[in-house]
Design a protein around this motif. Structure first.
Motif, PDB file in Angstrom:
ATOM      1  N   ARG A  28      -1.212   5.152  -5.264  1.00 36.76           N
ATOM      2  CA  ARG A  28      -1.104   4.544  -3.934  1.00 36.76           C
ATOM      3  C   ARG A  28      -2.195   3.495  -3.733  1.00 36.76           C
ATOM      4  O   ARG A  28      -1.950   2.418  -3.201  1.00 36.76           O
ATOM      5  N   LYS A  33      -0.717   0.646  -1.371  1.00 35.46           N
ATOM      6  CA  LYS A  33       0.190   1.354  -0.453  1.00 35.46           C
ATOM      7  C   LYS A  33       1.596   0.746  -0.427  1.00 35.46           C
ATOM      8  O   LYS A  33       2.352   0.958   0.513  1.00 35.46           O
ATOM      9  N   ASP A  42       3.989   1.549   2.811  1.00 35.42           N
ATOM     10  CA  ASP A  42       4.538   2.905   2.953  1.00 35.42           C
ATOM     11  C   ASP A  42       4.529   3.456   4.368  1.00 35.42           C
ATOM     12  O   ASP A  42       5.162   4.474   4.642  1.00 35.42           O
ATOM     13  N   HIS A  43       3.831   2.804   5.328  1.00 38.67           N
ATOM     14  CA  HIS A  43       3.760   3.443   6.649  1.00 38.67           C
ATOM     15  C   HIS A  43       5.079   3.409   7.415  1.00 38.67           C
ATOM     16  O   HIS A  43       5.215   4.068   8.440  1.00 38.67           O
ATOM     17  N   HIS A  44       6.063   2.670   6.936  1.00 39.46           N
ATOM     18  CA  HIS A  44       7.388   2.705   7.574  1.00 39.46           C
ATOM     19  C   HIS A  44       8.258   3.803   6.970  1.00 39.46           C
ATOM     20  O   HIS A  44       9.437   3.911   7.298  1.00 39.46           O
ATOM     21  N   ASN A  46       6.909   7.216   6.307  1.00 44.84           N
ATOM     22  CA  ASN A  46       6.114   8.447   6.318  1.00 44.84           C
ATOM     23  C   ASN A  46       4.978   8.437   5.286  1.00 44.84           C
ATOM     24  O   ASN A  46       4.597   9.482   4.763  1.00 44.84           O
ATOM     25  N   GLY A  47       4.456   7.259   4.984  1.00 46.42           N
ATOM     26  CA  GLY A  47       3.274   7.123   4.119  1.00 46.42           C
ATOM     27  C   GLY A  47       3.458   7.739   2.742  1.00 46.42           C
ATOM     28  O   GLY A  47       4.545   7.708   2.175  1.00 46.42           O
ATOM     29  N   LYS A  48       2.356   8.326   2.247  1.00 46.54           N
ATOM     30  CA  LYS A  48       2.355   8.869   0.885  1.00 46.54           C
ATOM     31  C   LYS A  48       3.434   9.949   0.698  1.00 46.54           C
ATOM     32  O   LYS A  48       4.056  10.048  -0.346  1.00 46.54           O
ATOM     33  N   GLU A 150       5.839  -6.742   9.443  1.00 52.84           N
ATOM     34  CA  GLU A 150       4.474  -6.932   8.973  1.00 52.84           C
ATOM     35  C   GLU A 150       3.922  -8.302   9.380  1.00 52.84           C
ATOM     36  O   GLU A 150       2.755  -8.432   9.752  1.00 52.84           O
TER      37      GLU A 150
END
Ligand SMILES: [Zn+2]
Length: 193
Positions: A28, A33, A42-44, A46-48, A150
Motif C-alpha cells: 500500500r 494507496k 483506495d479511500h473510495h 474502504n481503504g486497505k 480527486e
C-alpha cells in the motif's frame, strides 16, 4: 489527455514474509494507496480492507512466485477480479505475446499503453492496451468518477487555503460551485456501488 497515473509505483520493501497477505501494508505504501492498474485511490473502496493483493504472474500458474514481493501489485477489487488467472504469455519470460498479456505496473512502459481523458476516463492507446483495458474493465464509470472527485478535492483544498489568507467573494463563489459539483459527482459515484 494526460498520463493515466500520477506517479509510477516502485517496490522498495525488502523484508521477506511467510505469507503474501503480510505484504499488504508495505505494498500500500509502495503503491501510494493506489491501484497499480487504474490508479484509483483506495479511500473510495474502504481503504486497505477493500483492496486486494494481485499476483502479477498468477499464483495458479506460478506458485513459486506467490510470496515474491516483486510479483505483487496493490490492486482494487475490480482490476484484480478482471485479471483473475488470465496469463496469455504461458511460460514465456515475456509478460505478453504479441498484443495479449500484461505489463508490470511498476514499469514506466505501462503508461505508454494508456492515457487519461479530460473527463477522467482511461483510454487505451495500443492494441496491448486494449487487451488490458478489456480484461480489467478499465472503462468502468467508477474509475472516471474517482479521478474527477480527486481533482475536485484538490481544488477545494487550494480554495480553502486561499480563503484562509484572503477573504475574497470570487473565491467564495468558486468554492460553492466546486462543492455543488463535488456533491453531484459523489451522488453519481454512490449510484455505481
Ligand atoms: Zn484498479
Amino acid at each position: 489527455m494526460t498520463s493515466v497515473r500520477k506517479e509510477i509505483p516502485a517496490r522498495t520493501f525488502k523484508v521477506q514474509y511467510s505469507s503474501y497477505r503480510q505484504y499488504k501494508e508495505p505494498l500500500r505504501r509502495d503503491f501510494n494507496k493506489r491501484c497499480g492498474y487504474c490508479d484509483d485511490i483506495d479511500h473510495h473502496c474502504n481503504g486497505k480492507k477493500g483492496y486486494h493483493i494481485d499476483h502479477f504472474r498468477p499464483k495458479n500458474s506460478f506458485p513459486e512466485l506467490s510470496r515474491d514481493y516483486s510479483n505483487l501489485v496493490y490492486s482494487c477489487p475490480y482490476c484484480n477480479g478482471g485479471k483473475g488467472a488470465d496469463w496469455p504469455a504461458g511460460n514465456s519470460p515475456e509478460t505478453f505475446i504479441g498484443d495479449e498479456g500484461y505489463i508490470d505496473p511498476c514499469l514506466s512502459t505501462y503508461d505508454n499503453h494508456f492515457a487519461r481523458s479530460d473527463d477522467g476516463s482511461i483510454k487505451p492507446l495500443t492494441k496491448l492496451g486494449q487487451y488490458i483495458f478489456k480484461k480489467l474493465n478499465l472503462g468502468l464509470r467508477r474509475h472516471k468518477l474517482i479521478c474527477m472527485l480527486e481533482i475536485l478535492e484538490g481544488l477545494l483544498k487550494q480554495i480553502g487555503i486561499a480563503l484562509e489568507n484572503n477573504k475574497d467573494y470570487d473565491l467564495l463563489n468558486k468554492q460553492s460551485a466546486v462543492i455543488r459539483e463535488y456533491l453531484l459527482l459523489q451522488e453519481h459515484f454512490r449510484a455505481t456501488l
